[in-house]
Design a protein around this motif. Structure first.
Motif, PDB file in Angstrom:
ATOM      1  N   LYS A 187       6.989   9.087  -1.196  1.00  0.00           N
ATOM      2  CA  LYS A 187       6.073   7.953  -1.329  1.00  0.00           C
ATOM      3  C   LYS A 187       6.480   6.866  -0.344  1.00  0.00           C
ATOM      4  N   TYR A 188       5.633   6.595   0.626  1.00  0.00           N
ATOM      5  CA  TYR A 188       5.913   5.559   1.627  1.00  0.00           C
ATOM      6  C   TYR A 188       5.209   4.268   1.241  1.00  0.00           C
ATOM      7  N   TYR A 189       5.941   3.169   1.376  1.00  0.00           N
ATOM      8  CA  TYR A 189       5.365   1.858   1.086  1.00  0.00           C
ATOM      9  C   TYR A 189       5.169   1.095   2.396  1.00  0.00           C
ATOM     10  N   ARG A 190       4.076   0.347   2.460  1.00  0.00           N
ATOM     11  CA  ARG A 190       3.876  -0.550   3.611  1.00  0.00           C
ATOM     12  C   ARG A 190       3.137  -1.801   3.115  1.00  0.00           C
ATOM     13  N   LEU A 191       3.223  -2.864   3.924  1.00  0.00           N
ATOM     14  CA  LEU A 191       2.580  -4.108   3.515  1.00  0.00           C
ATOM     15  C   LEU A 191       1.070  -3.989   3.631  1.00  0.00           C
ATOM     16  N   GLY A 192       0.362  -4.500   2.615  1.00  0.00           N
ATOM     17  CA  GLY A 192      -1.086  -4.593   2.710  1.00  0.00           C
ATOM     18  C   GLY A 192      -1.405  -5.975   3.293  1.00  0.00           C
ATOM     19  N   ALA A 193      -2.693  -6.280   3.443  1.00  0.00           N
ATOM     20  CA  ALA A 193      -3.084  -7.575   4.021  1.00  0.00           C
ATOM     21  C   ALA A 193      -2.535  -8.725   3.167  1.00  0.00           C
ATOM     22  N   LYS A 194      -2.653  -8.562   1.835  1.00  0.00           N
ATOM     23  CA  LYS A 194      -2.174  -9.602   0.911  1.00  0.00           C
ATOM     24  C   LYS A 194      -0.655  -9.741   1.018  1.00  0.00           C
ATOM     25  N   GLY A 195       0.024  -8.598   1.204  1.00  0.00           N
ATOM     26  CA  GLY A 195       1.481  -8.590   1.320  1.00  0.00           C
ATOM     27  C   GLY A 195       1.956  -9.286   2.580  1.00  0.00           C
ATOM     28  N   ARG A 196       1.207  -9.080   3.668  1.00  0.00           N
ATOM     29  CA  ARG A 196       1.584  -9.721   4.948  1.00  0.00           C
ATOM     30  C   ARG A 196       1.492 -11.240   4.815  1.00  0.00           C
ATOM     31  N   ARG A 197       0.443 -11.694   4.104  1.00  0.00           N
ATOM     32  CA  ARG A 197       0.290 -13.141   3.907  1.00  0.00           C
ATOM     33  C   ARG A 197       1.404 -13.674   3.001  1.00  0.00           C
ATOM     34  N   ALA A 198       1.746 -12.884   1.965  1.00  0.00           N
ATOM     35  CA  ALA A 198       2.730 -13.348   0.972  1.00  0.00           C
ATOM     36  C   ALA A 198       4.150 -13.364   1.536  1.00  0.00           C
ATOM     37  N   THR A 199       4.437 -12.481   2.507  1.00  0.00           N
ATOM     38  CA  THR A 199       5.798 -12.374   3.034  1.00  0.00           C
ATOM     39  C   THR A 199       6.300 -13.715   3.566  1.00  0.00           C
ATOM     40  N   GLU A 200       5.476 -14.362   4.396  1.00  0.00           N
ATOM     41  CA  GLU A 200       5.868 -15.645   4.974  1.00  0.00           C
ATOM     42  C   GLU A 200       6.201 -16.655   3.884  1.00  0.00           C
ATOM     43  N   ASP A 201       5.291 -16.748   2.901  1.00  0.00           N
ATOM     44  CA  ASP A 201       5.477 -17.724   1.810  1.00  0.00           C
ATOM     45  C   ASP A 201       6.752 -17.443   1.031  1.00  0.00           C
ATOM     46  N   GLU A 215       0.870  -1.177   0.000  1.00  0.00           N
ATOM     47  CA  GLU A 215       0.000   0.000   0.000  1.00  0.00           C
ATOM     48  C   GLU A 215       0.901   1.220   0.000  1.00  0.00           C
ATOM     49  N   VAL A 216       0.392   2.319  -0.531  1.00  0.00           N
ATOM     50  CA  VAL A 216       1.234   3.494  -0.721  1.00  0.00           C
ATOM     51  C   VAL A 216       0.614   4.714  -0.058  1.00  0.00           C
ATOM     52  N   GLU A 217       1.472   5.554   0.502  1.00  0.00           N
ATOM     53  CA  GLU A 217       0.980   6.805   1.071  1.00  0.00           C
ATOM     54  C   GLU A 217       1.922   7.928   0.644  1.00  0.00           C
ATOM     55  N   HIS A 218       1.363   9.031   0.139  1.00  0.00           N
ATOM     56  CA  HIS A 218       2.188  10.173  -0.272  1.00  0.00           C
ATOM     57  C   HIS A 218       2.193  11.201   0.841  1.00  0.00           C
ATOM     58  N   ARG A 219       3.383  11.682   1.193  1.00  0.00           N
ATOM     59  CA  ARG A 219       3.480  12.712   2.246  1.00  0.00           C
ATOM     60  C   ARG A 219       4.389  13.826   1.780  1.00  0.00           C
ATOM     61  N   GLN A 220       4.088  15.029   2.222  1.00  0.00           N
ATOM     62  CA  GLN A 220       4.943  16.188   1.902  1.00  0.00           C
ATOM     63  C   GLN A 220       6.113  16.208   2.880  1.00  0.00           C
ATOM     64  N   VAL A 221       7.335  16.183   2.342  1.00  0.00           N
ATOM     65  CA  VAL A 221       8.530  16.229   3.202  1.00  0.00           C
ATOM     66  C   VAL A 221       9.497  17.255   2.608  1.00  0.00           C
ATOM     67  N   SER A 222       9.863  18.262   3.370  1.00  0.00           N
ATOM     68  CA  SER A 222      10.789  19.324   2.939  1.00  0.00           C
ATOM     69  C   SER A 222      10.528  19.804   1.506  1.00  0.00           C
ATOM     70  N   GLY A 223       9.292  20.172   1.228  1.00  0.00           N
ATOM     71  CA  GLY A 223       8.944  20.764  -0.053  1.00  0.00           C
ATOM     72  C   GLY A 223       8.853  19.779  -1.212  1.00  0.00           C
TER      73      GLY A 223
END
Lengths: 217, 112
Positions: free
Chosen positions: B75-89, B63-71
């Motif tokens: 783009k921040y990335y984090r695991l979605g539900a599907k990603g959390r399941r896939a990580t183990e595999d 999942e992606v989140e855009h944030r304003q940083v120093s002008g």
């Protein structure tokens, strides 16, 4: 980092083929962070040298090329999704009313058609104009998604109008009339709805990009 | 280690593992983290990381989140539900692969 330096990074990226905002944004941050890190670690290093070093670490032009290629694939999928979603929208209330009216109009029209070639050529021509309109409509947008939308419609033309339309052009009118008229009705309704759905693309693609990058508005 | 072909198949599980540990990260941070944690042995071309990230995003793992940083936008990335399941595999798949390669490179000598 000062706005002037961010602007310089933006210009540098544009010069290297990363032109549109939706692909630039992430790279601007990447290069700005890399330059800041270099300047922290080597206080005397000039901005340009730090930028060039960041470019080399990114993989040079090939790195940009790979980045753009991946972005293009993402954009293609998004466009397919948007066209599909808009078309499916015509099966939902209240648009269903419009689709049904169109369907029954074509059903009546097909009854009286002796020549199928002319309407099919007409559909193809309309679609070409839609693509031209799309390109014109997004000419000033600084975004990859809308820019690519019109180009991506080449496959829509090929799979829908060319593959489905060619038999209408080359088959004998008698053999076409022998086919169930509801088949022609469905095809012609689809041929009419498709350019209407594509006409929505500039609005949808721009909205989609602005949703991701609200600072563009 | 600079071999791109060796790194290619392992990049996605590495990204997923780091995100599972850190919660959320941006591109440059991921590159630095891979470099530091591998003791400088894994040199990914930075341009290669982003296509891998975008592919994982498209597959619905991130999942992606855009944030304003120093002008500028970050783009921040984090695991979605599907990603959390896939990580183990993906990690267990990678571990099995590494063990298999290791057993070929350093076969245990059998005592007869």
């Amino acid at each position: 980092m000062s706005p002037e330096k961010i602007e310089a990074i933006k210009k540098y990226l544009s010069k290297n083929g990363v032109k549109y905002y939706d692909v630039q944004a992430e790279l601007i941050d990447h290069f700005a962070t890399a330059v800041e890190k270099a300047q922290r670690e080597q206080p005397g290093i000039p901005f340009t040298s730090a930028l060039l070093a960041a470019h080399r670490a990114f993989g040079g032009r090939e790195g940009f090329h790979k980045y753009i290629e991946a972005a293009e694939r993402k954009v293609q999928k998004k466009i397919t999704y948007l066209v599909g979603k808009t078309l499916l929208g015509y099966l939902k209330w209240p648009y269903l009313l419009f689709t049904l009216t169109l369907l029954f109009s074509w059903r009546l029209g097909v009854e009286h058609l002796t020549d199928f070639t002319t309407p099919v050529y007409g559909f193809m021509l309309v679609f070409v104009f839609v693509v031209l309109f799309l390109s014109w409509r997004v000419r000033k947008e600084h975004m990859l998604l809308p820019k690519r939308a019109s180009e991506s419609l080449g496959w829509v033309f090929y799979f829908s109008y060319y593959l489905l339309g060619t038999p209408y052009i080359f088959r004998e009118p008698e053999s076409l009339q022998a086919i169930n008229p509801w088949f022609h009705t469905a095809v012609f309704t689809f041929f009419t709805l498709l350019p209407i759905a594509c006409l929505q693309l500039p609005r949808l693609t721009v909205a989609e990009t602005r949703k991701l990058y609200p600072e563009m508005s | 280690m600079n071999s791109n072909s060796l790194l290619k198949g392992t990049l996605s599980p590495i990204i997923l593992k780091l995100l599972a540990e850190q919660g959320q990260m941006y591109g440059y941070q991921l590159i630095q983290s891979i470099r530091e944690r591998s003791g400088g042995h894994l040199h990914i071309k930075e341009g290669a990381l982003y296509p891998a990230l975008h592919k994982l995003e498209q597959q619905g793992f991130l999942e992606v989140e855009h944030r304003q940083v120093s002008g500028r936008v970050r783009k921040y990335y984090r695991l979605g539900a599907k990603g959390r399941r896939a990580t183990e595999d993906k990690l267990s798949e990678l571990k099995t692969f590494v063990t298999a390669v290791q057993s070929i490179l350093e076969p245990k000598t059998k005592l007869s």
